[in-house]
Write a protein that holds these residues in place. Structure first.
Motif, PDB file in Angstrom:
ATOM      1  N   ASN A  59       0.810  -1.220   0.000  1.00 46.87           N
ATOM      2  CA  ASN A  59       0.000   0.000   0.000  1.00 46.87           C
ATOM      3  C   ASN A  59       0.843   1.271   0.000  1.00 46.87           C
ATOM      4  O   ASN A  59       0.291   2.368  -0.046  1.00 46.87           O
ATOM      5  CB  ASN A  59      -0.922   0.026   1.231  1.00 46.87           C
ATOM      6  N   ARG A  93      -7.771   3.956  -5.599  1.00 47.13           N
ATOM      7  CA  ARG A  93      -8.347   2.602  -5.643  1.00 47.13           C
ATOM      8  C   ARG A  93      -7.754   1.809  -6.805  1.00 47.13           C
ATOM      9  O   ARG A  93      -7.423   0.623  -6.655  1.00 47.13           O
ATOM     10  CB  ARG A  93      -9.867   2.709  -5.798  1.00 47.13           C
ATOM     11  N   LEU A  96      -4.196   0.782  -5.939  1.00 49.09           N
ATOM     12  CA  LEU A  96      -4.205  -0.334  -4.992  1.00 49.09           C
ATOM     13  C   LEU A  96      -4.416  -1.663  -5.720  1.00 49.09           C
ATOM     14  O   LEU A  96      -3.757  -2.666  -5.423  1.00 49.09           O
ATOM     15  CB  LEU A  96      -5.303  -0.127  -3.945  1.00 49.09           C
ATOM     16  N   ARG A  97      -5.352  -1.653  -6.675  1.00 48.62           N
ATOM     17  CA  ARG A  97      -5.595  -2.886  -7.446  1.00 48.62           C
ATOM     18  C   ARG A  97      -4.350  -3.296  -8.216  1.00 48.62           C
ATOM     19  O   ARG A  97      -3.957  -4.465  -8.208  1.00 48.62           O
ATOM     20  CB  ARG A  97      -6.763  -2.677  -8.411  1.00 48.62           C
ATOM     21  N   ALA A 101      -3.646  -5.196  -4.067  1.00 50.86           N
ATOM     22  CA  ALA A 101      -4.664  -5.215  -3.017  1.00 50.86           C
ATOM     23  C   ALA A 101      -5.909  -5.949  -3.505  1.00 50.86           C
ATOM     24  O   ALA A 101      -6.300  -5.834  -4.672  1.00 50.86           O
ATOM     25  CB  ALA A 101      -5.023  -3.791  -2.586  1.00 50.86           C
ATOM     26  N   THR A 105     -10.204  -5.141   0.248  1.00 46.02           N
ATOM     27  CA  THR A 105      -9.266  -4.197   0.875  1.00 46.02           C
ATOM     28  C   THR A 105      -9.298  -2.848   0.180  1.00 46.02           C
ATOM     29  O   THR A 105      -9.417  -1.800   0.825  1.00 46.02           O
ATOM     30  CB  THR A 105      -7.839  -4.762   0.841  1.00 46.02           C
ATOM     31  N   ARG A 106      -9.209  -2.857  -1.137  1.00 43.91           N
ATOM     32  CA  ARG A 106      -9.188  -1.564  -1.837  1.00 43.91           C
ATOM     33  C   ARG A 106     -10.545  -0.863  -1.764  1.00 43.91           C
ATOM     34  O   ARG A 106     -10.613   0.361  -1.728  1.00 43.91           O
ATOM     35  CB  ARG A 106      -8.735  -1.729  -3.286  1.00 43.91           C
ATOM     36  N   TRP A 110     -10.967   2.726  -0.088  1.00 44.78           N
ATOM     37  CA  TRP A 110     -11.579   3.771  -0.912  1.00 44.78           C
ATOM     38  C   TRP A 110     -12.704   4.474  -0.161  1.00 44.78           C
ATOM     39  O   TRP A 110     -12.785   5.712  -0.164  1.00 44.78           O
ATOM     40  CB  TRP A 110     -12.106   3.171  -2.212  1.00 44.78           C
TER      41      TRP A 110
END
Length: 247
Positions: A59, A93, A96-97, A101, A105-106, A110
């Motif tokens: 992250n 977001r 993160l993907r 993540a 989680t994302r 978010w």
């Protein structure tokens, strides 16, 4: 490989870290460049849920990216923000993907930053219509309450218990330390305070279209594996019109 350069930081003050080299993220249309010297606390996660979400690890880079975009979205000088609050959270977001993540989680991270944006008065002008935005947020908030609400409440109670134990030990131990001529480290709210450092105004964020001359010049500096370090002075050698348009 969304992040095209490695993350290099050093601890600065409190929970803030300082970038030692620029961080470059390649989006679908723009390069987002966070320049050397930018200070970040990574992903700003409330303490009661830090047992669930890492503030660093995979992250880290998305957290730095979001910090830079977030500050741009709330700028208060005479310039129009180049990034809308809704887009800043959406790009977080997406990053993160791309960094690994999971969907849950994302999604929860978010909705956390979206809630913070709304509390700060920045709902966001871009994106879908308000009813669609509200439905997305309500759905994700419901998932969050169902999945992590009870464990977070338990963690919060645990934090309070630990704080009480901290003070139980800190009070008598502070007497011992003072007798030894040392300054005791007390728990919150009387712990060590870190004053925010003042610095001259500076633009740390560059937004450079990928297909522009500046974007092409930047692309030649980047390696294919995302492990090539770009020094800050190299950015100053980008075409002058690129730097001017990117503030």
């Amino acid at each position: 490989m969304p992040f095209r350069t490695p993350l290099s930081v050093r601890h600065d003050i409190g929970e803030e870290w300082c970038l030692l080299e620029p961080l470059v993220y390649e989006g679908s249309r723009d390069f987002v460049v966070v320049r050397q010297g930018f200070r970040t606390d990574f992903a700003s996660i409330p303490r009661p849920v830090r047992w669930l979400f890492d503030t660093t690890g995979t992250n880290s880079e998305p957290g730095v990216l979001h910090d830079a975009l977030w500050r741009e979205s709330k700028r208060s000088d005479d310039r129009t923000p180049r990034v809308d609050a809704w887009d800043a959270d959406g790009l977080f977001r997406r990053a993160l993907r791309e960094s690994g993540a999971t969907a849950l989680t994302r999604g929860l991270m978010w909705i956390a930053v979206r809630a913070a944006a709304i509390l700060a008065g920045r709902f966001g002008r871009s994106g879908p219509p308000w009813p669609v935005k509200l439905s997305k947020m309500a759905g994700m908030a419901t998932v969050g309450v169902v999945t992590v609400g009870a464990p977070t409440a338990v963690a919060f109670v645990g934090r309070i218990f630990y704080w009480v134990v901290e003070w139980t030990i800190a009070v008598p131990w502070s007497v011992v330390e003072r007798l030894r001529g040392r300054r005791p480290n007390l728990p919150w709210p009387f712990g060590v305070r870190h004053d925010q450092r003042e610095e001259p105004p500076r633009e740390y964020l560059l937004l450079i279209p990928v297909d522009s001359p500046g974007g092409q010049a930047l692309a030649t500096m980047l390696g294919p594996e995302g492990d090539t370090v770009i020094h800050d002075e190299q950015l100053d050698r980008l075409p002058s019109e690129t730097l001017a348009s990117a503030y």
